[in-house]
Structures are given as structure tokens and as C-alpha cells.
Scaffold this active site. Structure first.
Site, mmCIF file in Angstrom:
data_model
loop_
_atom_site.group_PDB
_atom_site.id
_atom_site.type_symbol
_atom_site.label_atom_id
_atom_site.label_comp_id
_atom_site.label_asym_id
_atom_site.label_seq_id
_atom_site.Cartn_x
_atom_site.Cartn_y
_atom_site.Cartn_z
ATOM 1 N N LYS A 16 0.885 -1.009 1.264
ATOM 2 C CA LYS A 16 0.528 -1.350 -0.121
ATOM 3 C C LYS A 16 0.243 -0.083 -0.934
ATOM 4 O O LYS A 16 0.069 1.005 -0.368
ATOM 5 C CB LYS A 16 -0.660 -2.307 -0.101
ATOM 6 N N TYR B 264 4.058 -13.282 -4.027
ATOM 7 C CA TYR B 264 2.779 -13.921 -3.707
ATOM 8 C C TYR B 264 2.648 -15.303 -4.356
ATOM 9 O O TYR B 264 1.536 -15.782 -4.553
ATOM 10 C CB TYR B 264 1.626 -13.012 -4.129
ATOM 11 N N ASN C 273 -5.969 -3.567 0.518
ATOM 12 C CA ASN C 273 -6.231 -3.562 1.965
ATOM 13 C C ASN C 273 -5.079 -2.970 2.783
ATOM 14 O O ASN C 273 -4.834 -3.376 3.907
ATOM 15 C CB ASN C 273 -6.630 -4.960 2.445
ATOM 16 N N HIS D 8 0.420 -5.319 4.411
ATOM 17 C CA HIS D 8 0.723 -6.747 4.511
ATOM 18 C C HIS D 8 1.275 -7.048 5.903
ATOM 19 O O HIS D 8 1.921 -6.202 6.515
ATOM 20 C CB HIS D 8 1.795 -7.105 3.467
ATOM 21 N N GLU E 210 10.307 -13.179 3.722
ATOM 22 C CA GLU E 210 9.781 -11.950 3.112
ATOM 23 C C GLU E 210 10.697 -10.754 3.382
ATOM 24 O O GLU E 210 10.902 -9.913 2.504
ATOM 25 C CB GLU E 210 8.363 -11.692 3.622
HETATM 26 P P1 IDP Z 1 -3.472 -11.570 4.364
HETATM 27 O O1 IDP Z 1 -2.791 -10.426 3.620
HETATM 28 O O2 IDP Z 1 -4.471 -11.060 5.359
HETATM 29 O O3 IDP Z 1 -2.489 -12.548 4.970
HETATM 30 P P2 IDP Z 1 -3.935 -13.540 2.279
HETATM 31 O O4 IDP Z 1 -5.044 -14.536 2.285
HETATM 32 O O5 IDP Z 1 -2.551 -14.018 2.550
HETATM 33 O O6 IDP Z 1 -4.344 -12.358 3.279
HETATM 34 O O7 IDP Z 1 -3.988 -12.832 0.851
HETATM 35 C C1 IDP Z 1 -2.921 -12.035 0.406
HETATM 36 C C2 IDP Z 1 -3.481 -10.778 -0.210
HETATM 37 O O8 IDP Z 1 -4.246 -11.121 -1.366
HETATM 38 C C3 IDP Z 1 -4.486 -10.009 0.672
HETATM 39 O O9 IDP Z 1 -3.863 -9.167 1.613
HETATM 40 C C4 IDP Z 1 -5.256 -9.219 -0.366
HETATM 41 O O10 IDP Z 1 -4.514 -8.077 -0.843
HETATM 42 C C5 IDP Z 1 -5.367 -10.244 -1.488
HETATM 43 N N1 IDP Z 1 -6.597 -11.042 -1.389
HETATM 44 C C6 IDP Z 1 -6.869 -12.033 -0.495
HETATM 45 N N2 IDP Z 1 -8.085 -12.566 -0.697
HETATM 46 C C7 IDP Z 1 -8.599 -11.907 -1.771
HETATM 47 C C8 IDP Z 1 -9.855 -12.007 -2.479
HETATM 48 O O11 IDP Z 1 -10.736 -12.821 -2.170
HETATM 49 N N3 IDP Z 1 -10.028 -11.141 -3.528
HETATM 50 C C9 IDP Z 1 -9.066 -10.240 -3.917
HETATM 51 N N4 IDP Z 1 -7.882 -10.127 -3.270
HETATM 52 C C10 IDP Z 1 -7.650 -10.937 -2.213
HETATM 53 MG MG MG Z 2 -1.130 -13.777 4.027
#
Ligand code: IDP
Ligand code: MG
Length: 139
Positions: free
Chosen positions: A11, A51, A114, A117, A128
Site C-alpha cells: 500500500k 474496495y 496498514n 493487502h 483481484e
Molecule cells: P483486511 O485488509 O485485513 O482484509 P478489511 O476489513 O478487508 O481488512 O478492510 C480493508 C481495508 O480497509 C483494510 O486493510 C484497511 O486499510 C481499511 N480498514 C479496515 N477497517 C478500517 C477501519 O476501521 N478504519 C479505517 N480503515 C479501515
Molecule cells: Mg479484506
């Protein structure tokens, strides 16, 4: 049918900080073969498409802005049990909850920024990967 492939992207936060090489090294050392890799940047509209499953979540607009804010490094990876093993390697979505030694624990800045992905299923890995790379069956 399991494909033994997963999809990932480094990312913008991690790519901008010069952590792509360290992250790719961890991925290879964990036994994943890189099938496809490039450096690119999403528009906010393309990030929204990627997304779309999260379009009803409160963080969706911020996430699309963030994901289009700089270059990313998408990759298709191959390994036995790729999807599940890769989720273990990256750690929890929120780096505060990620296990020691995981990519997110080491490199993520926040629950949003974070670092990386990882697909959550074989089906989504295929979709994807196809979003970024054409003709992946030839790789
Ligand atoms: P993942 O990437 O661990 O599968 P997902 O729930 O699919 O997590 O969420 C996709 C992306 O959205 C996350 O990697 C993160 O960048 C962002 N995200 C998820 N939850 C939050 C939140 O509560 N606040 C802000 N960004 C979030
Ligand atoms: Mg996810």
C-alpha cells in the site's frame, strides 16, 4: 478449486517509505513465488472499484483517498495454501492487534495505512489478480 495463488499489494504508506524491498524479501523468504509484479497508482475511482465490497462502511471514502494517494505494488503470489498462509504472514488488519513478526506489525502505521493487502479467499484472489494483471494463467 484451490489455485494456490493469492493477490497482494504493498500500500502507499509502505511503498512511499521505501519498505517495498523489505516486504518482498519477507514474502519470498516465507516461500511465496512472485508470479506477477508491477508498480502502479490507482485513481480514486479505481480504488473505489477495488474496495466496492466495503462501499457501505464508514471508512470507505477515506480508504479510497488513501489507496490512491501514492504508488502501490500489486503482486500475484503462488504457494501451497497461499491465501491462508499469506493472511498469517501479514497479520491482523489493525497493526495494534497484529502478531509480532508479521508484515503489518513491522511496517503498518494505522488500521487504514496498514502496509499491505491480502486476499481473503481463492475466489477473491482470482478476481483481484485480474483487476491488475491480464492473462495471468500464462505466468
Ligand atoms: P483486511 O485488509 O485485513 O482484509 P478489511 O476489513 O478487508 O481488512 O478492510 C480493508 C481495508 O480497509 C483494510 O486493510 C484497511 O486499510 C481499511 N480498514 C479496515 N477497517 C478500517 C477501519 O476501521 N478504519 C479505517 N480503515 C479501515
Ligand atoms: Mg479484506
Amino acid at each position: 478449486m484451490p489455485t494456490n495463488r493469492t493477490f497482494t499489494m504493498i500500500k502507499p504508506d509502505a511503498a512511499q517509505d521505501g519498505n517495498s524491498g523489505s516486504i518482498i524479501k519477507m514474502i519470498e523468504e516465507a516461500g511465496f513465488r512472485i508470479v506477477a509484479l508491477k508498480r502502479t497508482q490507482l485513481t480514486v475511482e479505481r480504488a473505489g472499484e477495488f474496495y466496492a465490497v466495503h462501499s457501505e462502511r464508514p471508512f470507505y471514502n477515506d480508504l479510497c483517498q488513501y489507496m490512491s494517494s501514492g504508488p502501490i505494488v500489486p503482486m500475484i503470489l503462488e504457494k501451497e495454501n497461499a491465501v491462508a498462509d499469506f493472511r498469517i504472514l501479514i497479520g491482523a488488519t489493525n497493526p495494534a492487534n497484529a502478531d509480532e513478526g508479521t508484515i503489518r506489525k513491522l511496517f503498518a502505521k494505522s488500521i487504514e495505512a496498514n502496509a499491505i493487502h491480502g486476499s481473503d479467499s481463492d475466489e477473491n484472489a482470482e478476481i483481484e489478480g485480474g483487476f491488475f494483471f491480464a492473462h495471468t494463467e500464462q505466468f
